[in-house]
Design an enzyme around this catalytic site. Structure first.
Site, PDB file in Angstrom:
ATOM      1  N   CYS A 133       0.931  -1.168  -0.077  1.00  0.00           N
ATOM      2  CA  CYS A 133       0.014  -0.078  -0.031  1.00  0.00           C
ATOM      3  C   CYS A 133       0.910   1.290  -0.129  1.00  0.00           C
ATOM      4  CB  CYS A 133      -1.000   0.129   1.137  1.00  0.00           C
ATOM      5  SG  CYS A 133      -0.115  -0.555   2.783  1.00  0.00           S
ATOM      6  N   HIS A 245      -2.865   6.483   4.578  1.00  0.00           N
ATOM      7  CA  HIS A 245      -1.414   6.324   5.034  1.00  0.00           C
ATOM      8  C   HIS A 245      -0.823   7.739   4.433  1.00  0.00           C
ATOM      9  CE1 HIS A 245      -1.393   2.203   5.835  1.00  0.00           C
ATOM     10  NE2 HIS A 245      -0.774   1.572   4.860  1.00  0.00           N
TER      11      HIS A 245
END
Ligand code: NAP
Length: 340
Positions: A133, A245
Site C-alpha cells: 500500500c 497512509h
C-alpha cells in the site's frame, strides 16, 4: 465476441481488503456474472452480500476455482503461496494483494497509472501482484515527476494507518483508545507495543540490515514498478490513525523541477490530486483521503539543501488505492485488453 460478464472469486472476502474489493466491484460497475466469497473455516456460515443479494462464504480450498475467470486474493502471504498456483491451474487469473509473489521475476507488479503494460506478463504464471500500500501511493505520485525529470534518489518516511494491518488492528486501536480514555489498562495483542496515543517505528519484522520488511518492500517494489534503478531509503512508522497512509517524500532529480512545474505536473497526473494552498492551511490529510481513490499530493517545496530536490507530502486511502481499488483497476484492464 468479447465476453460480457466474468466469474469472480474473492479469497479473503471477510477481511478489510476483501470487503473493500466487494464494494469496489459494485461501485465501479465491474461486469460480474458469478461471484464467490472464500475465507477460512472461521467464516463458514457467514453470509455477505453482493448488490443486495446474499452470498455464503465458502472455505478457500484447491478446488475453489473451477469456472472462475479472475481470483482476487487478499488472504495473506501463505494462502497466496499455497492457493494462487491452483487457481491459475484451474484457469483463473490471480490478482494477489499479499507480498508472496511481488518480487517473482515471472509475476508482474502493477500500478495501472504507472506500468499498465506489465500486465501482459501475467501469462507466465497466471498471477499478477498488487504492490504494498505505501509503495502504490508513492509511485502514483512520483511517476509524473520521474517522466519529466528522472528521479535519482528517494528518501521516504511513512505515517501508516492501523487498517494496513487488517481488521484485528482496527479493533485494537478502537479498544485501546476506549480503555485508556476510561483510565483502564490497554491490552496489547496485534502490535509489539501499544498503538493508541503512540507511534511505532516498526512495521513488520526486522531484516539483518536493520531495516524492516515493510521498508525493504518500498525499496524493492518501487524499482520494479518504475523499471528504473532509483536509490530508495525508507523509514516506515505505524501511527494511531484508522484509515489513510501519509508519506513525507524527499526526491532528487536529474533535471531541475520548480515548485510551479511540479504543480503543473500534478494537475495533469492520472490518479493524483494536488491539494496545496498552505496560506489557507490546505494540504492532504488522512481524514480527507479516507474513502477516496485518488492519491493526494501537497506541501510541495524545493529542497534547498541540494541542487535538484523536492519535498512532498503524499496521502491515500490504504485499503482503497493501496489495495482493493488498485486490484480492481488491474482486473478492468485485464478484461478490456487481455481476456476474451
Ligand atoms: P484481514 O482484515 O486480517 O483479512 C484477512 C482475510 O484473510 C480474511 O478474509 C480471513 O478470513 C482470510 N484468511 C486468513 N487466514 C485464512 C486461511 N487460513 N484460509 C482462508 N482465508 C484466510 O487482512 P487485510 O488487511 O484484509 O489484508 C489481507 C491481505 O492484503 C494481506 O496479505 C495484506 O498484507 C494485504 N494488504 C493489505 C492492505 C491493507 O491496507 N490492509 C494493503 C495492501 C495489501 P477469516 O475472516 O475467515 O479469518
Amino acid at each position: 465476441m468479447a465476453k460480457k460478464e466474468w466469474s469472480i472469486a474473492i479469497a479473503g472476502a471477510t477481511g478489510a481488503v476483501g470487503n473493500q474489493m466487494i464494494e469496489c466491484l459494485v461501485e465501479r460497475n465491474f461486469p460480474v456474472g458469478k461471484i464467490k466469497y472464500l475465507a477460512s473455516e472461521r467464516s463458514i456460515g457467514k453470509i455477505l452480500e453482493f448488490k443486495g443479494k446474499p452470498v455464503p462464504v465458502e472455505l478457500l480450498s484447491h478446488d475453489s476455482f473451477e469456472g472462475v475467470d479472475i481470483a482476487l486474493f487478499s488472504a495473506g502471504g501463505s494462502r497466496a503461496e499455497e492457493f494462487c498456483p491452483s487457481a491459475a491451474k484451474a484457469g483463473a487469473v490471480c490478482i494477489d494483494n499479499s507480498s508472496a509473489w511481488r518480487m517473482d521475476p515471472d509475476v508482474p507488479l502493477v500500478v495501472p497509472e504507472v506500468n499498465p503494460h506489465a500486465i501482459a506478463q501475467y501469462r507466465k504464471k497466471g498471477i499478477i501482484a498488487n504492490p504494498n500500500c505505501s509503495t502504490i501511493q508513492m509511485v502514483v505520485a512520483l511517476k509524473p515527476i520521474h517522466d519529466y525529470g528522472i528521479i535519482k534518489r528517494i528518501v521516504v518516511s511513512t505515517y501508516q494507518a492501523v487498517s494496513g494491518t487488517g481488521k484485528k488492528a482496527i479493533d485494537e486501536l478502537r479498544a485501546q483508545t476506549g480503555e485508556l480514555l476510561n483510565a483502564r489498562p490497554a491490552e496489547v495483542k496485534v502490535y509489539p507495543h501499544r498503538i493508541a496515543f503512540n507511534c511505532l517505528p516498526q512495521i513488520d519484522s526486522f531484516e539483518p540490515n536493520g531495516y524492516t520488511k515493510e521498508e525493504m518492500k518500498m525499496v524493492n517494489e518501487t524499482r520494479k514498478i518504475m523499471e528504473y534503478d532509483i536509490r530508495v531509503t525508507a523509514t516506515t512508522v505505524r501511527v494511531p490513525v484508522f484509515y489513510g497512509h501519509s508519506e513525507s517524500v524527499n526526491i532528487e532529480t536529474e533535471k531541475k523541477i520548480t515548485v510551479a512545474q511540479a504543480f503543473e505536473l500534478f494537475r495533469n497526473a492520472p490518479g493524483c490530486k494536488l491539494v496545496d494552498d498552505v496560506s489557507k492551511g490546505v494540504y492532504p490529510m488522512p481524514i480527507d483521503a479516507a474513502g477516496q481513490d485518488l492519491t493526494f499530493v501537497g506541501r510541495i517545496r524545493e529542497d534547498e539543501s541540494i541542487l535538484n530536490g523536492l519535498n512532498l507530502w503524499i496521502v491515500a486511502d490504504n485499503i482503497r488505492k493501496g489495495a482493493a481499488t488498485n486490484a480492481v483497476q488491474i482486473a478492468e484492464i485485464l478484461v478490456e485488453k487481455y481476456l476474451q
